[in-house]
Design a protein around this motif. Structure first.
Motif, short mmCIF file in Angstrom:
data_model
loop_
_atom_site.label_atom_id
_atom_site.label_comp_id
_atom_site.label_asym_id
_atom_site.label_seq_id
_atom_site.Cartn_x
_atom_site.Cartn_y
_atom_site.Cartn_z
N SER A 149 2.65 -5.83 0.90
CA SER A 149 1.34 -6.24 1.36
C SER A 149 0.91 -7.42 0.34
O SER A 149 0.68 -7.02 -0.82
N LEU A 150 0.59 -8.38 1.02
CA LEU A 150 0.04 -9.69 0.22
C LEU A 150 -1.17 -9.73 -0.24
O LEU A 150 -1.53 -10.19 -1.36
N ASP A 151 -2.18 -9.39 0.39
CA ASP A 151 -3.62 -9.55 0.01
C ASP A 151 -4.49 -8.05 0.48
O ASP A 151 -5.60 -8.25 0.26
N PHE A 152 -3.75 -7.02 0.30
CA PHE A 152 -4.44 -5.76 0.21
C PHE A 152 -3.66 -4.62 -0.22
O PHE A 152 -2.36 -4.92 -0.51
N GLN A 153 -4.05 -3.63 -0.76
CA GLN A 153 -3.49 -2.31 -1.33
C GLN A 153 -3.05 -1.47 -0.17
O GLN A 153 -3.97 -1.00 0.60
N ALA A 154 -1.83 -1.17 0.07
CA ALA A 154 -1.51 -0.20 1.09
C ALA A 154 -0.92 1.25 0.42
O ALA A 154 0.27 1.10 -0.06
N THR A 155 -1.47 2.33 0.65
CA THR A 155 -1.12 3.44 0.00
C THR A 155 -0.01 3.67 1.04
O THR A 155 0.94 4.63 0.61
N CYS A 190 8.71 -3.35 9.07
CA CYS A 190 7.61 -2.62 8.28
C CYS A 190 6.43 -2.71 8.75
O CYS A 190 6.05 -3.72 9.31
N SER A 191 5.67 -1.87 8.40
CA SER A 191 4.08 -2.06 8.89
C SER A 191 3.16 -1.21 7.64
O SER A 191 3.50 -0.66 6.78
N ALA A 192 1.89 -2.03 7.54
CA ALA A 192 0.83 -1.31 6.61
C ALA A 192 -0.63 -1.30 7.24
O ALA A 192 -0.80 -2.11 7.93
N ARG A 193 -1.22 -0.18 6.78
CA ARG A 193 -2.43 -0.19 7.37
C ARG A 193 -3.44 -0.79 6.31
O ARG A 193 -3.27 -0.58 5.06
N VAL A 194 -4.48 -1.63 6.83
CA VAL A 194 -5.32 -2.32 6.01
C VAL A 194 -6.50 -1.20 5.90
O VAL A 194 -7.25 -0.67 6.70
N PRO A 195 -6.80 -0.65 4.51
CA PRO A 195 -7.67 0.48 4.23
C PRO A 195 -8.98 0.25 4.57
O PRO A 195 -9.48 -0.86 4.41
N ARG A 196 -9.82 1.17 4.96
CA ARG A 196 -11.14 1.26 5.27
C ARG A 196 -11.87 2.31 4.54
O ARG A 196 -11.10 3.30 4.33
N ALA A 197 -12.90 2.19 3.99
CA ALA A 197 -13.72 3.25 3.15
C ALA A 197 -13.74 4.46 3.90
O ALA A 197 -13.39 5.81 3.42
N ASP A 198 -13.97 4.42 5.21
CA ASP A 198 -13.81 5.81 6.26
C ASP A 198 -12.66 6.12 6.63
O ASP A 198 -12.46 7.30 7.56
N ALA A 199 -11.64 5.40 6.60
CA ALA A 199 -10.27 5.83 6.85
C ALA A 199 -10.11 5.90 8.30
O ALA A 199 -8.95 6.53 9.00
N THR A 200 -11.00 5.25 9.24
CA THR A 200 -10.75 5.14 10.65
C THR A 200 -10.67 3.87 11.00
O THR A 200 -10.90 2.93 10.57
N ASN A 201 -10.14 3.51 12.31
CA ASN A 201 -9.95 2.41 12.84
C ASN A 201 -9.31 1.19 11.79
O ASN A 201 -9.66 0.00 11.78
N GLU A 202 -8.26 1.74 11.08
CA GLU A 202 -7.68 0.83 10.10
C GLU A 202 -6.54 0.24 10.76
O GLU A 202 -5.58 0.82 11.45
N LYS A 203 -6.75 -1.08 10.73
CA LYS A 203 -5.69 -1.98 11.61
C LYS A 203 -4.34 -1.97 10.98
O LYS A 203 -4.22 -1.82 9.68
N LEU A 204 -3.26 -2.04 11.72
CA LEU A 204 -1.85 -2.02 11.21
C LEU A 204 -1.32 -3.40 11.55
O LEU A 204 -1.54 -3.94 12.69
N PHE A 205 -0.93 -3.85 10.21
CA PHE A 205 0.00 -5.18 10.48
C PHE A 205 1.39 -4.98 10.21
O PHE A 205 1.93 -4.07 9.36
N PHE A 206 2.19 -5.98 10.88
CA PHE A 206 3.81 -5.80 10.66
C PHE A 206 4.22 -6.88 9.89
O PHE A 206 3.83 -7.99 9.93
N GLY A 207 5.38 -6.60 9.33
CA GLY A 207 6.27 -7.54 8.77
C GLY A 207 6.97 -8.39 9.77
O GLY A 207 6.96 -8.06 10.79
#
Lengths: 119, 111
Positions: free
Chosen positions: A25-31, A94-111
């Motif tokens: 993930s290049l511009d966000f942290q993905a747990t 692979c894919s990663a979720r862009v985290p949101r504070a409330d952990a809802t509606n987190e967008k999923l982006f793919f490699g």
């Protein structure tokens, strides 16, 4: 949008060798990152969920000793196909979720995916 | 996954016409939906999303419609172009659980 980088895009290997695929993930942290397998003209098949700092969660029927997943940092997950055989040839994504504070509606982006061909 | 083994339905449209791609989702509790575009040999690309508290959302040349009553999602592409040819997937999410993907629809744009 958020960027997920996957490398390599294509790999050809001999039967019996191991292949490592990286997902960043290049511009966000993905747990949490996800690994999929896709056969030609088919939908995405979730293989496993990669969790930073802990063991991956594998879907039913996916061999964890065959597909080793390591998520050592918040920006990198790796999938290693061990002792690859021709039947492992496939498109891996692979894919990663862009985290949101409330952990809802987190967008999923793919490699961009990795085409693995095992000879 | 349950979508493995299904053959992709195909939609063919004339260049310049509008395209409508449909998706029936499975979980009435799903609260968030995304449409993806996947070109050959590439990973899925995010197109547009919609939350369950909305029934319509517009982007550039694309519109997503959500009908929760019949659990139906559609993607409308205006003035379809050759570059729109791809496989389109819908994805549903239930309060942060894993996304579930539809089987995909192949869009072919005819010259």
């Amino acid at each position: 949008g958020a960027v997920v980088s996957q490398h390599p895009s294509r790999v050809i290997c001999k039967s019996g060798t191991s292949v490592k695929i990286e997902c960043r993930s290049l511009d966000f942290q993905a747990t949490t990152m996800f690994w999929y397998r896709q056969f030609p003209k088919k939908s995405l098949m979730l293989m496993a969920t990669s969790n930073e700092g802990s063991k991956a969660t594998y879907e039913q029927g996916v061999e964890k000793d065959k597909f080793l997943i390591n998520h050592a940092s918040l920006t990198l997950s790796t999938l290693t196909v061990t002792s690859a055989h021709p039947e492992d040839s496939s498109f891996y994504i692979c894919s990663a979720r862009v985290p949101r504070a409330d952990a809802t509606n987190e967008k999923l982006f793919f490699g961009s995916g990795t085409q693995l061909s095992v000879l | 996954g349950e979508n493995v083994g299904l053959h992709l339905p195909t939609l063919s449209v004339q260049e310049g016409d509008n395209s409508i791609i449909n998706c029936a989702y499975s979980n009435s509790a799903s609260d968030y939906f995304i449409w993806y575009k996947q070109e050959s040999g590439k990973g899925p690309q995010f197109i547009i999303d919609i939350r369950s508290n909305m029934d319509k959302r517009q982007g550039q040349r694309v519109t997503v419609l959500l009908n929760k009553t019949v659990k139906h999602l559609s993607l409308q592409i205006a003035a379809t172009q050759p570059g729109d040819s791809a496989v389109y997937f819908c994805a549903e999410n239930n309060y942060g659980q894993n996304f579930v993907f539809g089987p995909g629809t192949r869009l072919s744009v005819l010259p």
